[in-house]
Write a protein that holds these residues in place. Structure first.
Motif: not given
Length: 132
Positions: A52, A42, A10, A13-18
């Motif tokens: 995040h 961003t 989960e 799943g978020d691009p900022v966290r990646r």
């Protein structure tokens, strides 16, 4: 999938966290530097980046340590390893049985050696040795 694996994926799943993971994968990063780098990448507020980071910590993907008044973030190898383990199971679902099968093969070979040794001992003594 276990609860911890669910949290990991989960979080991923978020691009900022990646992106944050990519930043801390290069080495420990102070929170301020993470915030600045993400904000260049961003449009997001400092509290948004902090949220995040909180999700990544809860998932076990990053660790944090205090350094005076600063917080320093780093990639957590245990969380990354858990994700890699699950992905590896998808690629090779029988891999979990490899080690027990190796142990079984060792035991079978040991049994064959013992039987050969017993047969050889019986032949040299003139006895009639038959396999069990």
């Amino acid at each position: 999938m276990t609860a911890s694996r669910e949290k990991i994926f989960e979080a991923l799943g978020d691009p900022v966290r990646r992106y944050i993971l990519e930043l801390v994968a290069t080495g420990e990063q102070p929170a301020g530097m993470v915030v600045a780098a993400v904000q260049q990448h961003t449009r997001i507020s400092q509290p948004g980046v902090s949220q995040h980071l909180k999700v990544l910590r809860a998932a076990g993907l990053v660790s944090v340590r205090a350094e005076g008044t600063r917080r320093v973030y780093a990639l957590d190898p245990a969380g990354v390893g858990e994700a890699q383990s699950w992905l590896a199971e998808l690629v090779d679902p029988l891999a979990q049985f490899a080690q027990p099968l190796d142990a079984l093969a060792t035991e079978v070979a040991r049994g064959q050696r013992v039987r050969r040794k017993d047969r050889a001992a019986g032949e040299s003594s003139g006895r009639d040795v038959r396999p069990a």
